[in-house]
Design an enzyme around this catalytic site. Structure first.
Site, PDB file in Angstrom:
ATOM      1  N   ASP A  30      21.656  41.061 -21.243  1.00 24.88           N
ATOM      2  CA  ASP A  30      20.315  41.608 -21.115  1.00 24.88           C
ATOM      3  C   ASP A  30      19.381  40.646 -21.851  1.00 24.88           C
ATOM      4  O   ASP A  30      19.821  39.895 -22.718  1.00 24.88           O
ATOM      5  CB  ASP A  30      20.292  43.005 -21.747  1.00 24.88           C
ATOM      6  CG  ASP A  30      18.911  43.603 -21.757  1.00 24.88           C
ATOM      7  OD1 ASP A  30      18.216  43.511 -20.732  1.00 24.88           O
ATOM      8  OD2 ASP A  30      18.516  44.152 -22.816  1.00 24.88           O
ATOM      9  N   ASP A  32      15.625  41.314 -23.068  1.00 20.77           N
ATOM     10  CA  ASP A  32      14.741  41.845 -24.110  1.00 20.77           C
ATOM     11  C   ASP A  32      15.540  42.715 -25.084  1.00 20.77           C
ATOM     12  O   ASP A  32      16.149  43.713 -24.699  1.00 20.77           O
ATOM     13  CB  ASP A  32      13.605  42.646 -23.478  1.00 20.77           C
ATOM     14  CG  ASP A  32      12.779  41.796 -22.505  1.00 20.77           C
ATOM     15  OD1 ASP A  32      12.756  40.561 -22.660  1.00 20.77           O
ATOM     16  OD2 ASP A  32      12.165  42.373 -21.588  1.00 20.77           O
ATOM     17  N   GLN A  74      12.852  44.658 -15.216  1.00 20.38           N
ATOM     18  CA  GLN A  74      11.453  44.301 -15.500  1.00 20.38           C
ATOM     19  C   GLN A  74      10.539  45.298 -14.807  1.00 20.38           C
ATOM     20  O   GLN A  74       9.747  44.948 -13.920  1.00 20.38           O
ATOM     21  CB  GLN A  74      11.188  42.854 -15.048  1.00 20.38           C
ATOM     22  CG  GLN A  74      11.908  41.806 -15.885  1.00 20.38           C
ATOM     23  CD  GLN A  74      11.413  41.745 -17.326  1.00 20.38           C
ATOM     24  OE1 GLN A  74      10.218  41.872 -17.580  1.00 20.38           O
ATOM     25  NE2 GLN A  74      12.318  41.566 -18.288  1.00 20.38           N
TER      26      GLN A  74
HETATM   27 MG   LIG Z   1      16.946  45.333 -23.477  1.00 17.95          MG
END
Ligand SMILES: [Mg+2]
Length: 206
Positions: A30, A32, A74
């Site tokens: 992943d 972020d 996103q």
């Molecule tokens: Mg994340």
């Protein structure tokens, strides 16, 4: 500007300048909260900050011959908060910050859809498409995330297991993420992506 978009509207980028891995193992990251700090709907490249140890973990993954892919929801795009140009700018800033280690990331998949889509984690679509594109073996591959949805996606893709990190949303999500373990899906809790390098060097990653 042309972007590498799949027919389903998701970003699906093969980074063909990258040498292909020797092993059939893949590490799915992943973005972020795992590789870079979770700024919440990050659209400003000036806010990109690497999580300490990310660069080193990527270097070890490549030294071990593993594939590395980034799989990121996103929904800020689907919610109309920013667009692919902003996503591309953030990606470029992250790759620049990673320096030489950026060349270990062979594939980037990003799902803009909200609230649900077969490629939006916790669904496994992005991981399944990446496994196929990379020629990687799910039974030798692992997911790394800061949310339960990341681990659910890895489990649904029948990966060997996953890591829940303590960065990003990881501390809030740990209990839910740990509940994803079992039935052939190994779950491990780590402080951050920095713990992956030593793990990859160890017997567990052979
Ligand atoms: Mg994340």
């Amino acid at each position: 500007m042309g972007h590498p978009l799949h027919a389903n509207g998701c970003w699906f980028e093969r980074r063909l300048s990258v040498a292909s891995a020797r092993e059939s193992s893949a590490l799915f990251l992943d973005r972020d909260g795992v590789v870079i700090e979770d700024e919440g709907y990050l659209a400003d490249p000036k806010k990109v900050r690497l999580i300490p140890g990310a660069r080193e973990a990527l270097v070890v993954a490549r030294a071990k011959g593993w594939h590395v892919a980034l799989v990121t929801n996103q929904s800020g795009i689907g919610r109309g908060m920013y667009g692919w140009n902003e996503f591309a700018a953030v990606q470029a800033a992250m790759m620049a910050a990673l320096g030489d280690a950026a060349a270990t990331i062979e594939l980037v998949a990003a799902c803009p859809h909200y609230p649900s889509h077969p490629w939006r984690k916790p669904e496994p679509g992005m991981i399944l498409a990446a496994l196929q594109a990379l020629g990687a073996d799910p039974a030798k591959s692992w997911m790394v995330g800061d949310k339960a949805a990341d681990l659910k996606a890895g489990r649904a893709a029948k990966l060997a297991g996953g890591f829940i990190v303590g960065t990003g949303e990881g501390r809030n999500e740990r209990a839910g993420a740990m509940a994803c373990g079992g039935n052939g899906f190994a779950l491990r809790s780590i402080d951050s992506i920095a713990a992956l390098g030593p793990w990859l060097k160890g017997a567990g990653a052979s």
